[in-house]
Enzyme design. Structure first.
Site, mmCIF file in Angstrom:
data_model
loop_
_atom_site.group_PDB
_atom_site.id
_atom_site.type_symbol
_atom_site.label_atom_id
_atom_site.label_comp_id
_atom_site.label_asym_id
_atom_site.label_seq_id
_atom_site.Cartn_x
_atom_site.Cartn_y
_atom_site.Cartn_z
ATOM 1 N N LEU A 29 0.825 -1.217 0.000
ATOM 2 C CA LEU A 29 0.000 0.000 0.000
ATOM 3 C C LEU A 29 0.856 1.263 0.000
ATOM 4 C CD1 LEU A 29 -2.771 -0.907 2.612
ATOM 5 C CD2 LEU A 29 -2.955 -0.930 0.125
ATOM 6 N N SER A 30 2.164 1.113 0.204
ATOM 7 C CA SER A 30 3.034 2.292 0.323
ATOM 8 C C SER A 30 2.989 3.203 -0.912
ATOM 9 C CB SER A 30 4.467 1.873 0.633
ATOM 10 O OG SER A 30 4.522 1.336 1.931
ATOM 11 N N LYS A 81 15.700 -5.388 6.178
ATOM 12 C CA LYS A 81 15.813 -4.252 7.111
ATOM 13 C C LYS A 81 17.139 -4.237 7.872
ATOM 14 C CE LYS A 81 10.902 -3.477 7.798
ATOM 15 N NZ LYS A 81 9.759 -3.389 8.690
ATOM 16 N N ASN A 102 14.257 1.011 8.061
ATOM 17 C CA ASN A 102 13.164 0.877 7.097
ATOM 18 C C ASN A 102 13.000 2.128 6.228
ATOM 19 O OD1 ASN A 102 11.942 2.455 9.234
ATOM 20 N ND2 ASN A 102 9.992 2.040 8.225
ATOM 21 N N ASP A 118 9.575 2.595 11.817
ATOM 22 C CA ASP A 118 8.594 1.613 12.316
ATOM 23 C C ASP A 118 8.363 1.808 13.818
ATOM 24 O OD1 ASP A 118 8.052 0.154 9.995
ATOM 25 O OD2 ASP A 118 9.737 -1.224 10.309
ATOM 26 N N LYS A 173 14.824 -18.470 17.533
ATOM 27 C CA LYS A 173 14.725 -17.158 16.891
ATOM 28 C C LYS A 173 14.413 -16.072 17.935
ATOM 29 C CE LYS A 173 12.873 -15.386 12.613
ATOM 30 N NZ LYS A 173 12.023 -15.619 11.465
ATOM 31 N N TYR A 239 -2.859 -5.462 8.628
ATOM 32 C CA TYR A 239 -3.919 -4.485 8.314
ATOM 33 C C TYR A 239 -4.792 -4.965 7.152
ATOM 34 C CZ TYR A 239 0.109 -3.276 5.480
ATOM 35 O OH TYR A 239 1.216 -3.343 4.676
ATOM 36 N N GLY A 260 -2.948 -2.937 12.139
ATOM 37 C CA GLY A 260 -1.675 -2.235 11.976
ATOM 38 C C GLY A 260 -1.687 -1.086 10.983
HETATM 39 P P1 NAP Z 1 8.872 -11.748 10.023
HETATM 40 O O1 NAP Z 1 10.230 -11.136 10.111
HETATM 41 O O2 NAP Z 1 8.593 -12.832 9.030
HETATM 42 O O3 NAP Z 1 8.515 -12.290 11.515
HETATM 43 C C1 NAP Z 1 7.375 -13.052 11.827
HETATM 44 C C2 NAP Z 1 7.770 -14.049 12.908
HETATM 45 O O4 NAP Z 1 6.616 -14.756 13.351
HETATM 46 C C3 NAP Z 1 8.767 -15.099 12.399
HETATM 47 O O5 NAP Z 1 9.795 -15.289 13.327
HETATM 48 C C4 NAP Z 1 7.887 -16.336 12.268
HETATM 49 O O6 NAP Z 1 8.610 -17.540 12.373
HETATM 50 C C5 NAP Z 1 6.951 -16.138 13.430
HETATM 51 N N1 NAP Z 1 5.783 -16.988 13.342
HETATM 52 C C6 NAP Z 1 5.149 -17.435 12.235
HETATM 53 N N2 NAP Z 1 4.113 -18.200 12.582
HETATM 54 C C7 NAP Z 1 4.069 -18.239 13.943
HETATM 55 C C8 NAP Z 1 3.222 -18.870 14.876
HETATM 56 N N3 NAP Z 1 2.214 -19.630 14.501
HETATM 57 N N4 NAP Z 1 3.476 -18.686 16.191
HETATM 58 C C9 NAP Z 1 4.520 -17.925 16.593
HETATM 59 N N5 NAP Z 1 5.370 -17.314 15.739
HETATM 60 C C10 NAP Z 1 5.144 -17.461 14.421
HETATM 61 O O7 NAP Z 1 7.803 -10.631 9.763
HETATM 62 P P2 NAP Z 1 7.786 -9.121 10.315
HETATM 63 O O8 NAP Z 1 8.417 -8.225 9.352
HETATM 64 O O9 NAP Z 1 8.226 -9.102 11.730
HETATM 65 O O10 NAP Z 1 6.220 -8.835 10.227
HETATM 66 C C11 NAP Z 1 5.287 -9.519 11.033
HETATM 67 C C12 NAP Z 1 3.879 -9.090 10.647
HETATM 68 O O11 NAP Z 1 3.740 -7.707 10.907
HETATM 69 C C13 NAP Z 1 3.557 -9.269 9.161
HETATM 70 O O12 NAP Z 1 2.215 -9.623 9.047
HETATM 71 C C14 NAP Z 1 3.788 -7.894 8.585
HETATM 72 O O13 NAP Z 1 3.026 -7.657 7.430
HETATM 73 C C15 NAP Z 1 3.335 -7.027 9.729
HETATM 74 N N6 NAP Z 1 3.982 -5.700 9.754
HETATM 75 C C16 NAP Z 1 3.154 -4.623 9.797
HETATM 76 C C17 NAP Z 1 3.702 -3.361 9.869
HETATM 77 C C18 NAP Z 1 2.780 -2.175 9.925
HETATM 78 O O14 NAP Z 1 3.230 -1.057 9.676
HETATM 79 N N7 NAP Z 1 1.521 -2.370 10.272
HETATM 80 C C19 NAP Z 1 5.093 -3.187 9.880
HETATM 81 C C20 NAP Z 1 5.906 -4.310 9.846
HETATM 82 C C21 NAP Z 1 5.325 -5.578 9.788
HETATM 83 P P3 NAP Z 1 9.107 -18.246 11.011
HETATM 84 O O15 NAP Z 1 10.075 -17.303 10.365
HETATM 85 O O16 NAP Z 1 9.730 -19.494 11.516
HETATM 86 O O17 NAP Z 1 7.876 -18.467 10.183
#
Ligand code: NAP
Length: 298
Positions: A29-30, A81, A102, A118, A173, A239, A260
């Site tokens: 969406l950016s 990032k 970011n 962020d 992790k 979101y 979010g």
């Molecule tokens: P990420 O780096 O992929 O981190 C997600 C983490 O959650 C990973 O360590 C993943 O493990 C873990 N995970 C997956 N399934 C799980 C489960 N069932 N139980 C516990 N942990 C689990 O992603 P991120 O960048 O941190 O983003 C996370 C979410 O936030 C995404 O949906 C992203 O779109 C959102 N986000 C939103 C904003 C905003 O501005 N609103 C900003 C940043 C991110 P694995 O790697 O082993 O799968």
């Protein structure tokens, strides 16, 4: 990437370029938010997506140093990032602490300066929601890049929570993340736990979903419904959809809920202000928010 490849059509030739680096990028969406602001300000610039594979990262950043480069600002998302920090000339003190960028501003001498918007974006949205973090019990699911920014900033602010518990499906992790953050930040309030049950959600005042679970229609709610309660804010970083199963159940339990979108909006405004090197008008901010909402069909 050769410069000529950056312009995909002649209409964009001569415009300043901004954009999002990540892989894969999907439906971000950016561009809607930033292009709406450029249009409203009458700035001859366009925000594009740069889906770069890992091997393309280094040549892309090398080209940014070229004085002919049309690119003046970038956002960075998963999985780069942390990886882009090594390409930058300078970073904001907050980046030194969080170790993740970011937003990148490229100045007129082609120096690349990295920021993390962020973390303050998340705090700005909590503040808009009227949620005070001090002395609160916080539970976080997911130990990726988003959790890194959130844990870091919650530990850095004066209004520190009482405790932060973090659970990731991959315990290693979560442990690595906490250890890594602890190199620069006092995280004595943070504890990794082995299972969702150990998050003590029933006595938490802020629950944050920082996993992608909830984005797909069939995704389950990771939390047992009975643990959600009316004394908490449930914040899902997702979101799209606007209401995940977690948020629906939490709302039904009387909890305060938020997706979010607000964080996305605030980090975008803060990034735009870095590129513009000035505060932008509330009118422009409203246009950015409307563009996001329209993009989600809200
Ligand atoms: P990420 O780096 O992929 O981190 C997600 C983490 O959650 C990973 O360590 C993943 O493990 C873990 N995970 C997956 N399934 C799980 C489960 N069932 N139980 C516990 N942990 C689990 O992603 P991120 O960048 O941190 O983003 C996370 C979410 O936030 C995404 O949906 C992203 O779109 C959102 N986000 C939103 C904003 C905003 O501005 N609103 C900003 C940043 C991110 P694995 O790697 O082993 O799968």
């Amino acid at each position: 990437m050769p410069l000529i490849m950056i312009w995909q059509n002649m209409e964009e030739y001569n415009k300043s370029l901004y954009g999002l680096v990540g892989y894969p990028l999907g439906h971000s969406l950016s561009p809607l938010m930033h292009n709406a602001a450029f249009d409203a300000l009458g700035v001859d610039a366009v925000y594009k997506l740069f889906p770069l594979q890992e091997g393309e990262l280094e040549p892309f950043f090398k080209d940014l140093k070229d004085e002919e480069s049309p690119i003046f600002g970038l956002n960075v998302t998963v999985p780069y990032k942390e990886k882009v920090v090594r390409f930058l000339d300078n970073v904001d003190p907050l980046v030194d602490k969080i170790k993740a960028v970011n937003t990148i501003f490229i100045n007129d001498k082609r120096k690349l300066v990295g920021y993390n918007t962020d973390a303050p974006g998340f705090l700005a949205h909590l503040s808009e929601l009227g949620f005070a973090t001090d002395e609160k019990s916080v539970a976080i699911i997911g130990a990726g890049g988003a959790a890194r920014a959130i844990i870091s900033v919650l530990c850095l602010i004066v209004e520190r929570p009482k405790s932060i518990k973090i659970y990731d499906i991959d315990k290693g992790k979560a442990e690595f993340l906490v250890k890594d953050i602890s190199e620069n930040i006092n995280i004595d309030i943070v504890e990794t736990v082995n299972s969702i049950d150990d998050l003590n959600i029933e006595s938490s005042e802020l629950l944050i979903n920082a996993t992608p679970i909830g984005m797909k229609e069939k995704d389950p709610c990771l939390v047992e419904e009975g643990l959600l309660h009316s004394g908490m804010l449930v914040y899902d970083l997702i979101y799209n959809p606007a209401e995940t199963e977690l948020l629906r159940l939490a709302r039904e339990k009387g909890a305060q809920v938020s997706n979010g979108l607000g964080m996305l909006y605030y980090q975008g405004v803060l990034a735009f202000q870095r590129w513009a090197e000035q505060e932008i008008d509330q009118k422009i901010k409203n246009i950015m928010r409307k563009a996001l909402e329209k993009g989600l069909g809200l």
